[in-house]
Motif scaffolding. Sequence first.
Motif, PDB file in Angstrom:
ATOM      1  N   HIS A 234       0.771  -1.239   0.000  1.00  0.00           N
ATOM      2  CA  HIS A 234       0.000   0.000   0.000  1.00  0.00           C
ATOM      3  C   HIS A 234       0.808   1.297   0.000  1.00  0.00           C
ATOM      4  CE1 HIS A 234      -3.401   2.614   0.566  1.00  0.00           C
ATOM      5  NE2 HIS A 234      -3.041   2.971   1.796  1.00  0.00           N
ATOM      6  N   TRP A 235       1.913   1.357   0.732  1.00  0.00           N
ATOM      7  CA  TRP A 235       2.588   2.623   1.004  1.00  0.00           C
ATOM      8  C   TRP A 235       3.848   2.718   0.153  1.00  0.00           C
ATOM      9  CZ3 TRP A 235       3.110   4.498   6.768  1.00  0.00           C
ATOM     10  CH2 TRP A 235       3.419   5.863   6.789  1.00  0.00           C
ATOM     11  N   ALA A 236       3.683   3.094  -1.116  1.00  0.00           N
ATOM     12  CA  ALA A 236       4.810   3.110  -2.043  1.00  0.00           C
ATOM     13  C   ALA A 236       5.911   4.070  -1.603  1.00  0.00           C
ATOM     14  CB  ALA A 236       4.324   3.471  -3.448  1.00  0.00           C
ATOM     15  N   ALA A 237       5.524   5.224  -1.059  1.00  0.00           N
ATOM     16  CA  ALA A 237       6.522   6.226  -0.664  1.00  0.00           C
ATOM     17  C   ALA A 237       7.420   5.734   0.464  1.00  0.00           C
ATOM     18  CB  ALA A 237       5.824   7.517  -0.242  1.00  0.00           C
ATOM     19  N   SER A 239       8.811   2.822   0.574  1.00  0.00           N
ATOM     20  CA  SER A 239       9.865   1.982  -0.033  1.00  0.00           C
ATOM     21  C   SER A 239      10.272   0.831   0.878  1.00  0.00           C
ATOM     22  CB  SER A 239      11.089   2.825  -0.408  1.00  0.00           C
ATOM     23  OG  SER A 239      10.746   3.773  -1.384  1.00  0.00           O
ATOM     24  N   GLY A 240       9.346   0.357   1.684  1.00  0.00           N
ATOM     25  CA  GLY A 240       9.635  -0.784   2.552  1.00  0.00           C
ATOM     26  C   GLY A 240      10.436  -0.463   3.793  1.00  0.00           C
ATOM     27  N   GLN A 241      10.692   0.814   4.047  1.00  0.00           N
ATOM     28  CA  GLN A 241      11.576   1.205   5.151  1.00  0.00           C
ATOM     29  C   GLN A 241      10.793   1.383   6.452  1.00  0.00           C
ATOM     30  OE1 GLN A 241      13.336   4.786   3.657  1.00  0.00           O
ATOM     31  NE2 GLN A 241      14.436   3.750   2.020  1.00  0.00           N
ATOM     32  N   THR A 242      10.652   0.323   7.190  1.00  0.00           N
ATOM     33  CA  THR A 242       9.960   0.409   8.478  1.00  0.00           C
ATOM     34  C   THR A 242      10.945   0.489   9.644  1.00  0.00           C
ATOM     35  OG1 THR A 242       9.882  -1.981   8.877  1.00  0.00           O
ATOM     36  CG2 THR A 242       8.101  -1.025   7.542  1.00  0.00           C
ATOM     37  N   GLN A 243      12.184   0.088   9.422  1.00  0.00           N
ATOM     38  CA  GLN A 243      13.222   0.059  10.455  1.00  0.00           C
ATOM     39  C   GLN A 243      12.914  -0.924  11.575  1.00  0.00           C
ATOM     40  OE1 GLN A 243      15.545   1.816   9.182  1.00  0.00           O
ATOM     41  NE2 GLN A 243      14.229   3.010   7.824  1.00  0.00           N
ATOM     42  N   LYS A 244      11.910  -1.798  11.353  1.00  0.00           N
ATOM     43  CA  LYS A 244      11.536  -2.777  12.379  1.00  0.00           C
ATOM     44  C   LYS A 244      11.315  -4.128  11.710  1.00  0.00           C
ATOM     45  CE  LYS A 244       9.358   0.520  15.530  1.00  0.00           C
ATOM     46  NZ  LYS A 244       8.283   0.700  16.538  1.00  0.00           N
ATOM     47  N   HIS A 245      11.958  -5.156  12.228  1.00  0.00           N
ATOM     48  CA  HIS A 245      11.898  -6.464  11.577  1.00  0.00           C
ATOM     49  C   HIS A 245      10.506  -7.077  11.634  1.00  0.00           C
ATOM     50  CE1 HIS A 245      12.293  -7.825  15.780  1.00  0.00           C
ATOM     51  NE2 HIS A 245      11.752  -8.952  15.371  1.00  0.00           N
ATOM     52  N   GLN A 246       9.672  -6.599  12.548  1.00  0.00           N
ATOM     53  CA  GLN A 246       8.315  -7.158  12.663  1.00  0.00           C
ATOM     54  C   GLN A 246       7.396  -6.679  11.540  1.00  0.00           C
ATOM     55  OE1 GLN A 246       7.623  -6.138  17.016  1.00  0.00           O
ATOM     56  NE2 GLN A 246       6.605  -8.122  16.890  1.00  0.00           N
ATOM     57  N   PHE A 247       7.775  -5.606  10.868  1.00  0.00           N
ATOM     58  CA  PHE A 247       6.905  -5.001   9.858  1.00  0.00           C
ATOM     59  C   PHE A 247       7.619  -4.992   8.515  1.00  0.00           C
ATOM     60  CE2 PHE A 247       6.129  -2.976  14.002  1.00  0.00           C
ATOM     61  CZ  PHE A 247       4.862  -3.501  14.237  1.00  0.00           C
ATOM     62  N   ILE A 248       7.092  -5.766   7.582  1.00  0.00           N
ATOM     63  CA  ILE A 248       7.751  -5.945   6.281  1.00  0.00           C
ATOM     64  C   ILE A 248       6.900  -5.295   5.206  1.00  0.00           C
ATOM     65  CG2 ILE A 248       8.662  -7.632   4.642  1.00  0.00           C
ATOM     66  CD1 ILE A 248       8.831  -9.612   7.024  1.00  0.00           C
ATOM     67  N   GLN A 258       9.717   2.490  -9.872  1.00  0.00           N
ATOM     68  CA  GLN A 258      10.728   2.093  -8.892  1.00  0.00           C
ATOM     69  C   GLN A 258      11.023   0.591  -9.015  1.00  0.00           C
ATOM     70  OE1 GLN A 258      12.272   4.601  -7.198  1.00  0.00           O
ATOM     71  NE2 GLN A 258      10.901   5.902  -8.411  1.00  0.00           N
ATOM     72  N   SER A 259      10.653  -0.189  -8.023  1.00  0.00           N
ATOM     73  CA  SER A 259      10.976  -1.623  -8.060  1.00  0.00           C
ATOM     74  C   SER A 259       9.806  -2.451  -7.557  1.00  0.00           C
ATOM     75  CB  SER A 259      12.227  -1.918  -7.223  1.00  0.00           C
ATOM     76  OG  SER A 259      12.040  -1.511  -5.880  1.00  0.00           O
ATOM     77  N   MET A 260       9.809  -3.735  -7.954  1.00  0.00           N
ATOM     78  CA  MET A 260       8.840  -4.694  -7.438  1.00  0.00           C
ATOM     79  C   MET A 260       9.569  -5.607  -6.463  1.00  0.00           C
ATOM     80  SD  MET A 260       6.235  -7.265  -9.510  1.00  0.00           S
ATOM     81  CE  MET A 260       5.368  -5.887 -10.292  1.00  0.00           C
ATOM     82  N   THR A 261       8.950  -5.851  -5.323  1.00  0.00           N
ATOM     83  CA  THR A 261       9.604  -6.596  -4.253  1.00  0.00           C
ATOM     84  C   THR A 261       8.784  -7.823  -3.868  1.00  0.00           C
ATOM     85  OG1 THR A 261      10.618  -4.586  -3.366  1.00  0.00           O
ATOM     86  CG2 THR A 261      10.502  -6.481  -1.891  1.00  0.00           C
ATOM     87  N   MET A 262       9.497  -8.898  -3.584  1.00  0.00           N
ATOM     88  CA  MET A 262       8.866 -10.148  -3.184  1.00  0.00           C
ATOM     89  C   MET A 262       9.653 -10.741  -2.024  1.00  0.00           C
ATOM     90  SD  MET A 262       7.597 -13.014  -5.926  1.00  0.00           S
ATOM     91  CE  MET A 262       9.224 -13.628  -6.383  1.00  0.00           C
ATOM     92  N   LEU A 263       8.958 -11.301  -1.063  1.00  0.00           N
ATOM     93  CA  LEU A 263       9.576 -11.935   0.102  1.00  0.00           C
ATOM     94  C   LEU A 263       9.496 -13.448  -0.031  1.00  0.00           C
ATOM     95  CD1 LEU A 263      10.560 -11.925   3.161  1.00  0.00           C
ATOM     96  CD2 LEU A 263       8.112 -11.916   3.751  1.00  0.00           C
ATOM     97  N   ASN A 264      10.622 -14.118   0.099  1.00  0.00           N
ATOM     98  CA  ASN A 264      10.625 -15.576   0.204  1.00  0.00           C
ATOM     99  C   ASN A 264      10.343 -15.907   1.664  1.00  0.00           C
ATOM    100  OD1 ASN A 264      11.365 -18.309   0.631  1.00  0.00           O
ATOM    101  ND2 ASN A 264      12.726 -18.269  -1.125  1.00  0.00           N
ATOM    102  N   LEU A 265       9.175 -16.431   1.917  1.00  0.00           N
ATOM    103  CA  LEU A 265       8.744 -16.675   3.290  1.00  0.00           C
ATOM    104  C   LEU A 265       9.552 -17.792   3.952  1.00  0.00           C
ATOM    105  CD1 LEU A 265       6.563 -15.225   4.922  1.00  0.00           C
ATOM    106  CD2 LEU A 265       4.985 -17.068   4.356  1.00  0.00           C
TER     107      LEU A 265
END
Length: 275
Positions: A234-237, A239-248, A258-265
């Motif tokens: 949802h929050w493109a601006a 850029s995935g920067q939450t600074q907390k490992h609990q929130f990805i 920009q870029s497309m991001t995917m997480l290998n669970l």
Amino acid sequence: MSQSNTYVIGDIQGCYEGLRRILDKVKFNPDSDTLLAVGDLVARGEDSLSTLRFLKSLGNGFSSVLGNHDLHLLSVINGLRKAKKSDKLNPLLKANDLQELTDWLRQFPLVKHIAPNTIMVHAGLYPQWSIDEAVSLSDEVSKVLRADNYAEFLSDMYGNEPNRWDNDLQGKKRLRFIVNACTRMRFIENINVLDFEHKSHPSAVANSVNSSLQPWFTVDNLKLDKNDRVVFGHWAALSGQTQKHQFIGLDTGYVWGQSMTMLNLNSNELIQIDA
């Protein structure tokens, strides 16, 4: 036999070519791998129709939560809202399998458990809710969305009020808040009040006049255990920067160049491609 992997992809937004490229990058095997999405499958990208057809073709190997663009599409299909030219939805709206795609799409929840102690949700976890509470509230909305008369709910879905949760909320106000918290939330104002005005990076808001705003994931006393995780888009601006490992955060603005991001669970590895 190759190892099966589960991937969680950020906002696709109809960017079919990018979707296929990032899946090719990880050698995604539809026979053994699973793909999950944090919502906003459609709109603004070049080919929402091919995107939905492909994801649906994955059968049980694909699941998603609903984003604000997905819900807006359902409203457009039911004549409750007009399609925006910038959303490039015409080919999808004219498709002969639109009804089939619509019924498939509205089966997805707002919040989904994807691993022990891990949920995915489009916008985030509202600070007053635990993971289990969020899933339970999502079920309330899903029950309505999956019903034959779901369009009646969509007609009441729009609006910014109420902007704060109360357990005593009922009816359309209760459902509207749940939808807004799960699909539109970015910043929280004062004590758990949803702010719908600001969409920029938190650093921009921190330097503004309204310093009472803060990202939902920085609110004190979140109802999370230390091992709980929230995967969101949802929050493109951001850029995935939450600074907390609990929130990805997985929306990294592919549709904006920009870029497309995917997480290998399985491995917790982040995979990216550039637009």
